[in-house]
Write a protein that holds these residues in place. Structure first.
Motif, PDB file in Angstrom:
ATOM      1  N   GLY A 137      -0.248  10.634  -8.668  1.00 35.98           N
ATOM      2  CA  GLY A 137       0.926  11.107  -7.943  1.00 35.98           C
ATOM      3  C   GLY A 137       2.211  10.429  -8.348  1.00 35.98           C
ATOM      4  O   GLY A 137       3.259  10.655  -7.730  1.00 35.98           O
ATOM      5  N   HIS A 138       2.168   9.576  -9.392  1.00 34.96           N
ATOM      6  CA  HIS A 138       3.344   8.858  -9.876  1.00 34.96           C
ATOM      7  C   HIS A 138       3.753   9.372 -11.255  1.00 34.96           C
ATOM      8  O   HIS A 138       2.903   9.725 -12.074  1.00 34.96           O
ATOM      9  CB  HIS A 138       3.051   7.357  -9.996  1.00 34.96           C
ATOM     10  CG  HIS A 138       2.807   6.669  -8.690  1.00 34.96           C
ATOM     11  ND1 HIS A 138       1.665   6.881  -7.934  1.00 34.96           N
ATOM     12  CD2 HIS A 138       3.544   5.757  -8.005  1.00 34.96           C
ATOM     13  CE1 HIS A 138       1.723   6.125  -6.834  1.00 34.96           C
ATOM     14  NE2 HIS A 138       2.846   5.443  -6.857  1.00 34.96           N
ATOM     15  N   LYS A 139       5.032   9.404 -11.500  1.00 36.75           N
ATOM     16  CA  LYS A 139       5.547   9.705 -12.829  1.00 36.75           C
ATOM     17  C   LYS A 139       5.663   8.408 -13.630  1.00 36.75           C
ATOM     18  O   LYS A 139       5.935   7.337 -13.074  1.00 36.75           O
ATOM     19  CB  LYS A 139       6.923  10.376 -12.731  1.00 36.75           C
ATOM     20  CG  LYS A 139       6.890  11.744 -12.055  1.00 36.75           C
ATOM     21  CD  LYS A 139       6.049  12.739 -12.829  1.00 36.75           C
ATOM     22  CE  LYS A 139       5.966  14.106 -12.164  1.00 36.75           C
ATOM     23  NZ  LYS A 139       7.240  14.838 -12.218  1.00 36.75           N
ATOM     24  N   LEU A 140       5.435   8.497 -14.931  1.00 35.16           N
ATOM     25  CA  LEU A 140       5.564   7.346 -15.816  1.00 35.16           C
ATOM     26  C   LEU A 140       6.989   7.256 -16.351  1.00 35.16           C
ATOM     27  O   LEU A 140       7.645   8.270 -16.583  1.00 35.16           O
ATOM     28  CB  LEU A 140       4.595   7.454 -16.996  1.00 35.16           C
ATOM     29  CG  LEU A 140       3.109   7.614 -16.671  1.00 35.16           C
ATOM     30  CD1 LEU A 140       2.298   7.687 -17.959  1.00 35.16           C
ATOM     31  CD2 LEU A 140       2.621   6.481 -15.791  1.00 35.16           C
TER      32      LEU A 140
ATOM     33  N   SER B   1       0.835  -1.193   0.000  1.00 38.39           N
ATOM     34  CA  SER B   1       0.000   0.000   0.000  1.00 38.39           C
ATOM     35  C   SER B   1       0.870   1.243   0.000  1.00 38.39           C
ATOM     36  O   SER B   1       1.864   1.322   0.713  1.00 38.39           O
ATOM     37  CB  SER B   1      -0.913   0.012   1.229  1.00 38.39           C
ATOM     38  OG  SER B   1      -1.707   1.175   1.245  1.00 38.39           O
ATOM     39  N   ALA B   2       0.508   2.213  -0.859  1.00 33.64           N
ATOM     40  CA  ALA B   2       1.216   3.491  -0.899  1.00 33.64           C
ATOM     41  C   ALA B   2       0.166   4.595  -0.893  1.00 33.64           C
ATOM     42  O   ALA B   2      -0.511   4.825  -1.887  1.00 33.64           O
ATOM     43  CB  ALA B   2       2.082   3.591  -2.158  1.00 33.64           C
ATOM     44  N   GLY B   3       0.016   5.257   0.246  1.00 33.89           N
ATOM     45  CA  GLY B   3      -0.976   6.314   0.343  1.00 33.89           C
ATOM     46  C   GLY B   3      -2.387   5.820   0.150  1.00 33.89           C
ATOM     47  O   GLY B   3      -3.228   6.522  -0.400  1.00 33.89           O
TER      48      GLY B   3
ATOM     49  N   GLY C  88       6.370  -3.243 -10.831  1.00 30.90           N
ATOM     50  CA  GLY C  88       6.440  -2.137 -11.763  1.00 30.90           C
ATOM     51  C   GLY C  88       6.185  -0.776 -11.162  1.00 30.90           C
ATOM     52  O   GLY C  88       6.356   0.241 -11.829  1.00 30.90           O
ATOM     53  N   VAL C  89       5.775  -0.727  -9.906  1.00 26.02           N
ATOM     54  CA  VAL C  89       5.568   0.557  -9.228  1.00 26.02           C
ATOM     55  C   VAL C  89       6.617   0.661  -8.127  1.00 26.02           C
ATOM     56  O   VAL C  89       6.607  -0.103  -7.164  1.00 26.02           O
ATOM     57  CB  VAL C  89       4.154   0.679  -8.640  1.00 26.02           C
ATOM     58  CG1 VAL C  89       3.976   2.049  -7.984  1.00 26.02           C
ATOM     59  CG2 VAL C  89       3.108   0.481  -9.728  1.00 26.02           C
ATOM     60  N   SER C  90       7.527   1.599  -8.298  1.00 24.94           N
ATOM     61  CA  SER C  90       8.639   1.762  -7.363  1.00 24.94           C
ATOM     62  C   SER C  90       8.665   3.197  -6.868  1.00 24.94           C
ATOM     63  O   SER C  90       8.871   4.133  -7.656  1.00 24.94           O
ATOM     64  CB  SER C  90       9.967   1.423  -8.059  1.00 24.94           C
ATOM     65  OG  SER C  90      11.068   1.646  -7.202  1.00 24.94           O
ATOM     66  N   GLY C  91       8.442   3.382  -5.577  1.00 22.92           N
ATOM     67  CA  GLY C  91       8.382   4.735  -5.047  1.00 22.92           C
ATOM     68  C   GLY C  91       7.255   5.503  -5.711  1.00 22.92           C
ATOM     69  O   GLY C  91       6.103   5.106  -5.657  1.00 22.92           O
TER      70      GLY C  91
END
Length: 418
Positions: free
Chosen positions: A89-92, A36-38, A45-48
């Protein structure tokens, strides 16, 4: 450079080996190993604050021109999306690998990138997608291939954007019958690449022939067959009244040029992979503008829509020395579809692979601005059955103008590739 024959054979062998020994070894439990992130579930594939997407393209092989345009358009989408704040809130981030239309390189690149990415915004070459299809199903990472073979349908994680080659061919012949004089009882030639692409298109011409009372005169070729003199001679002798070509741009230019030189004045129509605007500068250019048509899953890059005009301006600014073609549309559309799925997954607070695929299944009328709504609710069907008929034009942006707006032939109703 490998021929499609060798590529397909190698890919088939690889698929069999992978099915036995190299299916994904990752356990796929209910929560996909997510964290879970936020308040939003994330996984592979989702890092930070970064969403990593893979690109398996052809920059040096048979479809190098297409691969370059598709990839640059997708990077443009990523850059603009990130400049607007990203998604959730994530960059691609795109990670690109050039497989050069080589099956071993394609499978190796998939193996390398799969654990690192959320999914693939591009995978050129239907034989190569097929070679890892069982692994894709186990890995559950969404793949949007730049390939339109009907054989890719049915996997919830491999989603064809636009009409498949068989449907596209049905629509192409429908155009020849309604607007170019082809009629019941006539013969129609079909020149096609052996392998997935050509044989998928051939299903469409055979179906349309049965529906409309036509006879198909088949001419199978290899990607290394660049001179279509023998094929034109055979079709002229057979008395065909129109020709479909399911091959590459080079073969299409040769066929149209040879036919014109021999005063064989019949309309020729190609699938969307059978044209490149660079052909207009060759000796075949005048003949292509006179007697050649292309079936496309969307409006062309030069379409008179606000979205198309903006994409042209933005792409020219980013790549002022590169030509515009419909690969730009294909790349942008695929990236936009993936982006839309990510936005919906974010709203559902689930950016895992399973969450993104579930989100895609809710998209039933997505239009990136190129005239054809895409419906992704049924994995066993392409996202559209419509085709646009285009004609080469040296005066048009991207070298193509619209001669028939998006529509689906009556013969596509109830049709399945089987």
């Amino acid at each position: 450079m490998n021929t499609l024959t060798r590529a397909t054979a190698a890919a088939t062998a690889l698929a069999a080996l992978l099915a036995l020994t190299a299916c994904s070894s990752k356990a796929k439990d209910g929560d996909d190993g997510s964290k879970s992130a936020g308040g939003v579930k994330t996984g592979e594939g989702v890092s930070g604050k970064t969403i990593n997407l893979g690109v398996l393209t052809d920059m040096t092989g048979v479809y190098a021109t297409l691969g370059k345009s598709v990839t640059q358009a997708q990077q443009l989408y990523v850059d603009q999306t990130n400049a607007d704040g990203g998604i959730c809130g994530h960059k691609l981030k795109l990670t690109v690998r050039d497989h050069g239309y080589d099956p071993q390189k394609a499978v190796a690149a998939y193996t390398e990138l799969e654990p690192k990415v959320l999914g693939f915004a591009q995978f050129i070459g239907s034989p190569f997608v097929a070679a890892v299809e069982r692994r894709i199903e186990g890995d559950r990472g969404l793949v949007l291939p730049q390939a339109w073979s009907s054989n890719l349908l049915g996997n919830t994680y491999v989603r064809v954007i636009g009409s498949t080659y068989d449907l596209e061919t049905i629509n192409a012949i429908d155009f020849l019958m309604k607007e170019k004089g082809l009629k019941k009882g006539d013969k129609i030639g079909h020149v096609y690449f052996e392998g997935d692409y050509g044989e998928s298109a051939l299903k469409g011409s055979r179906h349309m022939a049965e529906e409309a009372g036509l006879t198909v005169v088949e001419q199978k070729i290899k990607p290394t067959d660049n001179d279509m003199t023998a094929q034109v001679s055979a079709l002229k002798k057979a008395g065909v009244k129109g020709i479909v070509i399911s091959a590459g741009p080079r073969q299409a230019a040769s066929l149209v040029g040879v036919a014109a030189a021999g005063r064989f004045d019949v309309p020729v129509i190609g699938n969307n992979s059978a044209f490149a605007p660079q052909l207009l500068a060759t000796q075949s250019g005048p003949a292509l503008q006179k007697n050649y048509y292309v079936a496309s899953p969307t409006l062309p890059i030069g379409a008179d829509t606000e979205a198309a005009k903006k994409l042209v301006a933005d792409y020219k600014k980013a790549h002022p020395k590169d030509s515009l073609d419909n690969g730009v549309v294909a790349g942008w559309t695929a990236a936009a579809v993936f982006g839309e799925a990510l936005k919906k997954a974010c709203a559902d607070k689930d950016l895992t692979r399973a969450g993104v695929d579930k989100a895609l299944l809710t998209i039933d009328a997505f239009d990136s601005g190129f005239g054809v709504p895409q419906d992704f609710t049924d994995p066993s069907s392409p996202s559209s059955r419509q085709s646009v008929i285009l004609r080469p034009s040296a005066k048009a942006t991207g070298g193509m103008k619209v001669v028939r707006e998006p529509q689906a032939a009556k013969a596509t109703e109830g049709y399945t590739a089987g």
